[in-house]
Design a protein around this motif. Structure first.
Motif, PDB file in Angstrom:
ATOM      1  N   UNK A  22      50.367   8.893 -38.442  1.00 47.52           N
ATOM      2  CA  UNK A  22      50.183   7.854 -37.056  1.00 47.52           C
ATOM      3  C   UNK A  22      50.168   6.521 -37.304  1.00 47.52           C
ATOM      4  N   UNK A  23      49.082   6.029 -37.948  1.00 49.61           N
ATOM      5  CA  UNK A  23      48.898   4.399 -38.161  1.00 49.61           C
ATOM      6  C   UNK A  23      50.074   4.045 -38.200  1.00 49.61           C
ATOM      7  N   UNK A  24      50.602   4.325 -39.296  1.00 48.51           N
ATOM      8  CA  UNK A  24      51.550   3.282 -39.592  1.00 48.51           C
ATOM      9  C   UNK A  24      53.210   3.854 -39.130  1.00 48.51           C
ATOM     10  N   UNK A  25      53.522   4.764 -38.675  1.00 48.01           N
ATOM     11  CA  UNK A  25      54.803   5.333 -38.337  1.00 48.01           C
ATOM     12  C   UNK A  25      54.730   4.614 -36.953  1.00 48.01           C
ATOM     13  N   UNK A  26      53.874   4.926 -36.128  1.00 42.17           N
ATOM     14  CA  UNK A  26      53.350   4.820 -34.395  1.00 42.17           C
ATOM     15  C   UNK A  26      52.609   3.406 -34.423  1.00 42.17           C
ATOM     16  N   UNK A  27      51.572   2.996 -34.660  1.00 40.47           N
ATOM     17  CA  UNK A  27      50.910   2.423 -34.615  1.00 40.47           C
ATOM     18  C   UNK A  27      50.832   0.259 -34.461  1.00 40.47           C
ATOM     19  N   UNK A  28      51.672   0.140 -35.530  1.00 42.68           N
ATOM     20  CA  UNK A  28      51.940  -0.742 -35.918  1.00 42.68           C
ATOM     21  C   UNK A  28      53.698  -1.270 -35.496  1.00 42.68           C
ATOM     22  N   UNK A  29      54.312   0.235 -34.362  1.00 42.19           N
ATOM     23  CA  UNK A  29      54.730  -0.563 -33.883  1.00 42.19           C
ATOM     24  C   UNK A  29      54.577  -0.336 -32.003  1.00 42.19           C
ATOM     25  N   UNK A  75      44.409 -16.856 -39.344  1.00 40.40           N
ATOM     26  CA  UNK A  75      44.774 -17.073 -37.641  1.00 40.40           C
ATOM     27  C   UNK A  75      45.090 -15.556 -37.418  1.00 40.40           C
ATOM     28  N   UNK A  76      44.425 -15.149 -35.976  1.00 40.51           N
ATOM     29  CA  UNK A  76      44.273 -13.966 -35.691  1.00 40.51           C
ATOM     30  C   UNK A  76      46.024 -12.894 -35.065  1.00 40.51           C
ATOM     31  N   UNK A  77      46.038 -12.070 -34.967  1.00 42.02           N
ATOM     32  CA  UNK A  77      47.604 -11.332 -34.373  1.00 42.02           C
ATOM     33  C   UNK A  77      47.120  -9.720 -34.203  1.00 42.02           C
ATOM     34  N   UNK A  78      47.745  -9.452 -33.148  1.00 40.33           N
ATOM     35  CA  UNK A  78      47.593  -8.228 -32.919  1.00 40.33           C
ATOM     36  C   UNK A  78      47.343  -6.935 -34.246  1.00 40.33           C
ATOM     37  N   UNK A  79      46.109  -6.284 -34.096  1.00 43.26           N
ATOM     38  CA  UNK A  79      46.083  -5.759 -35.197  1.00 43.26           C
ATOM     39  C   UNK A  79      44.744  -4.517 -34.632  1.00 43.26           C
ATOM     40  N   UNK A  80      44.923  -3.172 -35.028  1.00 40.28           N
ATOM     41  CA  UNK A  80      44.253  -2.157 -35.209  1.00 40.28           C
ATOM     42  C   UNK A  80      42.662  -1.562 -35.285  1.00 40.28           C
ATOM     43  N   UNK A  82      42.475   0.860 -44.897  1.00 34.84           N
ATOM     44  CA  UNK A  82      42.807  -1.006 -44.755  1.00 34.84           C
ATOM     45  C   UNK A  82      44.059  -0.644 -44.357  1.00 34.84           C
ATOM     46  N   UNK A  83      43.975  -2.251 -43.629  1.00 33.22           N
ATOM     47  CA  UNK A  83      45.486  -2.026 -43.120  1.00 33.22           C
ATOM     48  C   UNK A  83      46.396  -3.760 -43.346  1.00 33.22           C
ATOM     49  N   UNK A  86      40.160  -0.014 -41.016  1.00 30.62           N
ATOM     50  CA  UNK A  86      40.545   0.211 -39.349  1.00 30.62           C
ATOM     51  C   UNK A  86      39.836   1.794 -40.067  1.00 30.62           C
ATOM     52  N   UNK A  87      40.309   2.786 -38.894  1.00 31.98           N
ATOM     53  CA  UNK A  87      40.002   3.976 -39.352  1.00 31.98           C
ATOM     54  C   UNK A  87      40.963   4.489 -38.197  1.00 31.98           C
ATOM     55  N   UNK A  88      41.351   5.217 -38.677  1.00 28.03           N
ATOM     56  CA  UNK A  88      42.837   6.827 -38.405  1.00 28.03           C
ATOM     57  C   UNK A  88      42.160   7.895 -37.522  1.00 28.03           C
ATOM     58  N   UNK A  89      42.892   9.394 -37.408  1.00 30.03           N
ATOM     59  CA  UNK A  89      42.692  10.049 -37.270  1.00 30.03           C
ATOM     60  C   UNK A  89      43.292  10.760 -35.976  1.00 30.03           C
ATOM     61  N   UNK A  90      43.275  12.401 -36.223  1.00 33.64           N
ATOM     62  CA  UNK A  90      44.137  13.337 -35.511  1.00 33.64           C
ATOM     63  C   UNK A  90      43.674  14.708 -35.231  1.00 33.64           C
ATOM     64  N   UNK A  91      44.497  16.084 -34.397  1.00 34.54           N
ATOM     65  CA  UNK A  91      43.993  16.968 -34.795  1.00 34.54           C
ATOM     66  C   UNK A  91      44.407  17.599 -36.341  1.00 34.54           C
ATOM     67  N   UNK A  92      44.683  19.166 -35.653  1.00 36.05           N
ATOM     68  CA  UNK A  92      46.579  20.003 -36.539  1.00 36.05           C
ATOM     69  C   UNK A  92      47.028  19.384 -35.568  1.00 36.05           C
TER      70      UNK A  92
END
Length: 471
Positions: free
Chosen positions: A250-257, A347-352, A442-443, A452-458
């Motif tokens: 979810x982090x990679x496929x959706x979060x970065x977008x 320099x800063x940028x938008x990150x999760x 790590x991202x 970073x942290x990630x998570x989800x239910x089943x």
């Protein structure tokens, strides 16, 4: 070292504040970012101490923002002369430009983690002894163990941010991480298993004997599961993702977008879709930097904005992006506390921060029993994602066949292939057991790495392309 970092410059604080004000005259935004950091890492591999390091670093970064342009300069020399050189460099973006300096971020009284430095305790000798004990424990426990790698890492970061308007904020950030990797063999075949945990805490929070033995046992169990694994089938099939660490997909496929800069520049697969359905009903995704002691949490981001609980996708609908100050201003939105940087040299940028999907109403047993034939993905390794197209490929490090609603044989070589926005619309069941990962994420983005942290239910996802190894 916990004193005011601004006093490390060879001038009084009032003089420093005037220099920053002058350097950022005419800018839309910007700040002086000062950092002191310490880090330590120990690795015990194959019966011996393989590596150890201790580093101390400090420096500043000066940023001037003018419209879409950014001037940035940094130095490891905390002196007024170095600051003047940086000011001359970043001033290039405001020559001929007259901006309106943005209001300072709102303050916060919250503290999400301890100030304590995790590097000092336990001692180096105690940490080395512990890593050797882990190695001996696993080898004594099981004759199939062929290699053990155990590592401990810690860091302690102090950040001071001074703006041209005199607004000043400070944060002290601890971080610890503990990892075990086991290789077990049978005949000519050998497979690996791993365990990791950590967070913004001291080692005493998770390095008790019961805790590390439990982690070692979990790594060994996964290695044995993979020793028994059969070749994975390939094709289109239904899959079930376990709770916790599989949220990395979810982090990679959706979060970065959903990071603001990609959407402002229209290079994200989600660009222009605000308010539209981008996932199945029942799917709610948030980025939450406010969870106590979590690896991805930050009391303030690296621009001084307090972290937040930010809803990105609500019941399938795109409702928000993660923003730093520059992209928020240019998009007419609010900064969300996601302006992050690896160090003063960046320099800063938008990150999760901590990005996860909220729970639904199905039990894991209900979800698994609903699948006639498919794959149960319990843990992931590496993956690749194209932000613009949303296409992803992820490899599973622990997976099983599902046959007639029951978990079957373990399988190896499972690759999940798809497109982030499309995959989110293929979610047909959401579990009631949301769990965050153990604290190891790590991202990477733009050459910078942040925790970073990630998570989800089943989750059940229908008709996903699976790459396998079955001949």
């Amino acid at each position: 070292m916990t004193e005011n970092l601004l006093t490390l410059f060879d001038c009084d604080e009032a003089t420093l504040a005037r220099r920053v004000e002058t350097a950022l005259a005419g800018a839309d935004d910007g700040e002086l970012y000062v950092e002191h950091s310490q880090s330590e890492a120990l690795t015990f591999d194959n019966g011996r101490m393989k590596g150890g390091s201790f580093n101390t670093d400090q420096g500043f970064g000066l940023r001037s923002v003018a419209g879409e342009a950014v001037g940035y300069a940094h130095s490891g020399d905390l002196s007024l002369a170095a600051l003047d050189r940086a000011a001359d460099a970043v001033g290039a973006v405001t020559r001929g430009f007259v901006g309106s300096y943005a209001a300072a971020p709102q303050g916060t009284n919250k503290r999400l983690y301890t100030d304590d430095n995790p590097i000092g305790a336990p001692s180096f000798e105690e940490k080395a002894k512990l890593l050797a004990e882990i190695d001996a424990y696993l080898r004594d426990k099981d004759a199939s163990v062929r290699q053990v790698t155990a590592s401990i890492a810690a860091s302690w970061q102090i950040v001071e941010i001074l703006r041209a308007d005199g607004h000043r904020v400070r944060d002290i950030r601890p971080m610890t991480r503990f990892n075990i990797s086991v290789v077990a063999g049978s005949g000519d075949r050998q497979e690996s298993g791993s365990f990791g945990t950590g967070g913004r805490m001291t080692f005493s929070d998770f390095l008790s004997e019961d805790s590390w033995k439990d982690g070692a046992d979990k790594a060994l169990r996964q290695a044995h599961v993979n020793l028994e694994a059969i070749a994975a089938p390939a094709g289109t099939m239904d899959i079930v993702l376990a709770s916790g660490w599989p949220g990395v997909m979810l982090h990679e496929a959706v979060g970065h977008g959903l990071e603001g800069d990609f959407n402002r520049k229209k290079t994200s697969a989600f660009a222009g879709l605000m308010g539209e359905m981008v996932a199945a009903p029942g799917v709610t995704v948030v980025d939450d930097g406010t969870i106590n002691n979590r690896r991805g949490s930050i009391t303030i981001d690296d621009e001084g904005t307090p972290s937040g609980y930010n809803v990105l996708i609500e019941n399938g609908k795109l409702v928000g992006y993660m923003q730093d100050r520059q992209n928020a201003r240019l998009m007419g939105m609010k900064a969300t506390g996601n302006g992050r940087r690896q160090s003063y040299a960046h320099q800063p940028m938008p990150r999760m921060t901590n990005t996860y999907m909220l729970s639904g109403d199905k039990t894991p047993e209900e979800i698994i029993s609903s699948v006639k034939k498919g794959i149960y993905a319990v843990s992931f390794g590496g993956g690749q994602v194209d932000i613009t197209s949303g296409k992803f490929v992820f490899g599973c490090t622990e997976a099983y066949m599902i046959e007639d609603g029951k978990i079957g044989a373990p399988v190896k070589g499972v690759m999940l292939i798809g497109n982030g926005p499309d995959a989110m619309k293929r979610v047909s069941m959401v579990g009631n057991d949301m769990q965050l990962d153990g604290g190891i994420g790590n991202c990477g983005k733009g050459g910078q790495w942040v925790p970073v942290g990630v998570g989800q239910p089943h989750l059940r996802m229908d008709k996903i392309t699976v790459g396998g190894t079955q001949m």
